[in-house]
Design an enzyme around this catalytic site. Structure first.
Site, PDB file in Angstrom:
ATOM      1  N   CYS A 199      37.978  34.840  42.213  1.00 47.49           N
ATOM      2  CA  CYS A 199      38.885  34.336  43.245  1.00 47.49           C
ATOM      3  C   CYS A 199      38.474  32.989  43.826  1.00 47.49           C
ATOM      4  CB  CYS A 199      38.980  35.357  44.370  1.00 47.49           C
ATOM      5  SG  CYS A 199      39.838  36.835  43.856  1.00 47.49           S
TER       6      CYS A 199
HETATM    7  N1  LIG Z   1      38.885  40.675  41.419  1.00 44.73           N
HETATM    8  C1  LIG Z   1      39.189  40.430  42.667  1.00 44.73           C
HETATM    9  O1  LIG Z   1      38.360  40.649  43.549  1.00 44.73           O
HETATM   10  C2  LIG Z   1      40.564  39.907  43.089  1.00 44.73           C
HETATM   11  C3  LIG Z   1      40.900  39.914  44.453  1.00 44.73           C
HETATM   12  C4  LIG Z   1      42.141  39.454  44.844  1.00 44.73           C
HETATM   13  C5  LIG Z   1      43.028  38.954  43.880  1.00 44.73           C
HETATM   14  N2  LIG Z   1      42.678  38.927  42.555  1.00 44.73           N
HETATM   15  C6  LIG Z   1      43.659  38.416  41.606  1.00 44.73           C
HETATM   16  O2  LIG Z   1      44.263  39.511  40.934  1.00 44.73           O
HETATM   17  C7  LIG Z   1      44.551  39.170  39.583  1.00 44.73           C
HETATM   18  C8  LIG Z   1      43.867  40.148  38.635  1.00 44.73           C
HETATM   19  O3  LIG Z   1      42.463  40.025  38.803  1.00 44.73           O
HETATM   20  P1  LIG Z   1      41.439  41.117  38.312  1.00 44.73           P
HETATM   21  O4  LIG Z   1      40.127  40.777  38.932  1.00 44.73           O
HETATM   22  O5  LIG Z   1      41.991  42.489  38.502  1.00 44.73           O
HETATM   23  O6  LIG Z   1      41.393  40.775  36.743  1.00 44.73           O
HETATM   24  P2  LIG Z   1      40.806  41.714  35.567  1.00 44.73           P
HETATM   25  O7  LIG Z   1      40.486  40.792  34.458  1.00 44.73           O
HETATM   26  O8  LIG Z   1      39.760  42.623  36.118  1.00 44.73           O
HETATM   27  O9  LIG Z   1      42.048  42.630  35.171  1.00 44.73           O
HETATM   28  C9  LIG Z   1      43.201  42.158  34.583  1.00 44.73           C
HETATM   29  C10 LIG Z   1      43.673  43.156  33.553  1.00 44.73           C
HETATM   30  O10 LIG Z   1      44.884  42.674  32.991  1.00 44.73           O
HETATM   31  C11 LIG Z   1      44.882  42.984  31.602  1.00 44.73           C
HETATM   32  N3  LIG Z   1      45.826  42.110  30.948  1.00 44.73           N
HETATM   33  C12 LIG Z   1      45.660  40.834  30.510  1.00 44.73           C
HETATM   34  N4  LIG Z   1      46.802  40.366  29.968  1.00 44.73           N
HETATM   35  C13 LIG Z   1      47.708  41.354  30.076  1.00 44.73           C
HETATM   36  C14 LIG Z   1      49.062  41.476  29.685  1.00 44.73           C
HETATM   37  N5  LIG Z   1      49.715  40.452  29.121  1.00 44.73           N
HETATM   38  N6  LIG Z   1      49.684  42.621  29.925  1.00 44.73           N
HETATM   39  C15 LIG Z   1      49.045  43.662  30.497  1.00 44.73           C
HETATM   40  N7  LIG Z   1      47.765  43.617  30.886  1.00 44.73           N
HETATM   41  C16 LIG Z   1      47.106  42.467  30.678  1.00 44.73           C
HETATM   42  C17 LIG Z   1      43.441  42.810  31.186  1.00 44.73           C
HETATM   43  O11 LIG Z   1      43.163  43.514  29.995  1.00 44.73           O
HETATM   44  C18 LIG Z   1      42.697  43.353  32.394  1.00 44.73           C
HETATM   45  O12 LIG Z   1      42.417  44.732  32.260  1.00 44.73           O
HETATM   46  C19 LIG Z   1      44.093  37.725  39.412  1.00 44.73           C
HETATM   47  O13 LIG Z   1      45.190  36.875  39.647  1.00 44.73           O
HETATM   48  C20 LIG Z   1      43.073  37.558  40.509  1.00 44.73           C
HETATM   49  O14 LIG Z   1      42.952  36.213  40.915  1.00 44.73           O
HETATM   50  C21 LIG Z   1      41.457  39.404  42.137  1.00 44.73           C
END
Ligand SMILES: NC(=O)c1ccc[n+]([C@@H]2O[C@H](COP(=O)([O-])OP(=O)(O)OC[C@H]3O[C@@H](n4cnc5c(N)ncnc54)[C@H](O)[C@@H]3O)[C@@H](O)[C@H]2O)c1
Length: 418
Positions: free
Chosen positions: A259
């Site tokens: 993030c």
């Molecule tokens: N990790 C955090 O602490 C956090 C906090 C707030 C916001 N976010 C935001 O949330 C979003 C997700 O982050 P995250 O940390 O969960 O990422 P992550 O990489 O842990 O999870 C994302 C998931 O999406 C899957 N994926 C990728 N392409 C895909 C597709 N086309 N269709 C279906 N699934 C697909 C991946 O395999 C993965 O399991 C990002 O935009 C991030 O900036 C993350």
């Protein structure tokens, strides 16, 4: 009611489990066959979610993990939680949003509510998500509802979870806002409506820019204090005694995770396209990304005082993750510290029992034994995991370089701080 959560990572899996815990059927969709395989077996790969929660949800039929986007068809609400990283050029990479929306568009039904949760620049939901979903032949606001709601999850935070952290929601119209609030109301204590999609998108970027800039300020102050021979940790804690007008932020080896190092750059990219330069964001990014080099520079000065050259020195790094109590090494500044030390021909090893698998620079130490600590010329505390025994570490290390102030209160010439 049936909800689809697309992207079952750090954000999507806790969200899917929160719905399932309320007895709501969730279709969990991810492109990773490995993640789906683990979930089907009742195994969690996200620190904040115990395997027992996944197991219960799957065995009760409340969570159905799959790679099949056809499941979208049966769901009233589809929530997208896919990654939004940066390209090598530091420009936004929204290809995951586009590809998930392309798959969703093939199975979208009339009256469905689609919510994007992935952090992105203002305008993405209206311009990108709705235009890709239009391939279904349906129009946002006319045939289906469209909303954006930024995720605020803070991994390893026990106090503020998905359920009790207020959730901001913006809709493409008032009907979409109402619909999205209706679904989130089932699992979230406090849903906060925004007046537009763009306002909701911008909220997350302000929040994370606020953190990036303030951490950047403290990191600059850490370098100022170092030059003045002062202890930055003491300065911050004394300033924090002021009951108003000051909020403590702490220095560290640099920013990490998915993030704070990334999200502000989504905003600066968007603003460059409008001929506006976000100087605070760029400056904070510059200062924060220079912290690994500052850490390595200070460590070589410390070693020098003991007549130890960096070349050939044995350095043990404790904690590879980007922050306390998480196994997440994405963007971890510790990796850069290790690489810089290896470039100086130091002999670098690291210990982090939360990090499973993966390929990392330096040698992995499997057990934090007295012998491992004693054999290092210097031990660097990089991530302040709660389960590390800091008394044991300090008593066995020859030199300690503490980047997280976990040795506060401990005395001794061998303890050095950022
Ligand atoms: N990790 C955090 O602490 C956090 C906090 C707030 C916001 N976010 C935001 O949330 C979003 C997700 O982050 P995250 O940390 O969960 O990422 P992550 O990489 O842990 O999870 C994302 C998931 O999406 C899957 N994926 C990728 N392409 C895909 C597709 N086309 N269709 C279906 N699934 C697909 C991946 O395999 C993965 O399991 C990002 O935009 C991030 O900036 C993350």
């Amino acid at each position: 009611m049936k909800i689809a959560v697309v992207g079952l990572g750090y954000v999507g899996l806790p969200l899917a489990c929160a719905f399932a815990e309320k007895g709501i059927h969730v279709s969990g969709i991810d492109v990773s066959a490995e993640k789906i395989r683990l979930l089907k077996k009742g195994k969690s790969y996200v620190g904040d979610i115990k395997s027992s929660i996944v197991k219960k949800a799957v065995s009760e039929g409340l969570l159905s993990p799959s790679t099949d986007f056809r499941n979208v068809q049966k769901c009233e609400c589809v929530i997208i939680c896919v990654p939004t990283p940066l390209r090598k050029t530091k420009d936004p990479d929204i290809s995951y949003i586009i590809s998930s929306c392309e798959n969703i568009s093939k199975h979208l039904s009339k009256g469905t509510t689609v919510v994007l949760e992935s952090t992105t620049y203002p305008g993405t939901t209206r311009e990108v998500v709705s235009s890709v979903l239009e391939k279904s032949g349906m129009k946002a606001g006319r045939d289906y509802y469209l909303a954006f709601s930024p995720e605020r999850i803070d991994p390893a935070n026990k106090k503020w979870t998905v359920k009790n952290t207020p959730k901001v929601i913006g809709g493409i119209d008032s009907a979409s806002l109402k619909k999205a609030c209706f679904y989130y109301d089932k699992i979230i204590e406090n849903v906060v409506p925004a007046t537009s999609l763009e306002a909701a998108e911008m909220v997350k970027l302000l929040e994370n820019t606020f953190r990036a800039v303030n951490i950047g300020l403290t990191n600059e102050m850490a370098q100022v204090a170092d030059k003045l021979g002062l202890n930055i940790w003491e300065i911050v804690s004394l300033a924090a005694t002021k009951p108003y007008g000051f909020m403590p932020f702490y220095p560290g080896p640099g920013l990490g995770g998915h993030c704070i190092p990334i999200d502000p750059l989504y905003l600066s990219w968007k603003m460059r396209s409008l001929n506006f330069y976000t100087r605070f964001i760029d400056l904070a990014s510059e200062i924060n990304s220079a912290m690994p080099a500052f850490v390595v520079g200070k460590l070589t000065r410390i070693l020098n005082n003991y007549s130890i050259p960096a070349k050939g020195s044995k350095i043990l790094i404790l904690g590879l993750a980007y922050k306390k109590d998480v196994p997440d090494t994405r963007e971890s500044p510790v990796l850069e510290i290790i690489t810089e030390l290896l470039n100086l021909n130091a002999d670098v090893s690291w210990f982090d029992d939360l990090v499973i698998g993966g390929s990392y620079p330096g040698k992995r130490v499997k057990e934090l034994s007295a012998a491992a600590l004693k054999s290092a010329d210097a031990v660097v505390i990089a991530a302040d995991h709660s389960h590390f025994d800091y008394d044991f570490i300090v008593s066995n290390a020859k030199i300690v370089f503490d980047l997280r102030n976990v040795t506060r209160g401990k005395k001794g010439k061998k303890i050095h701080k950022l």
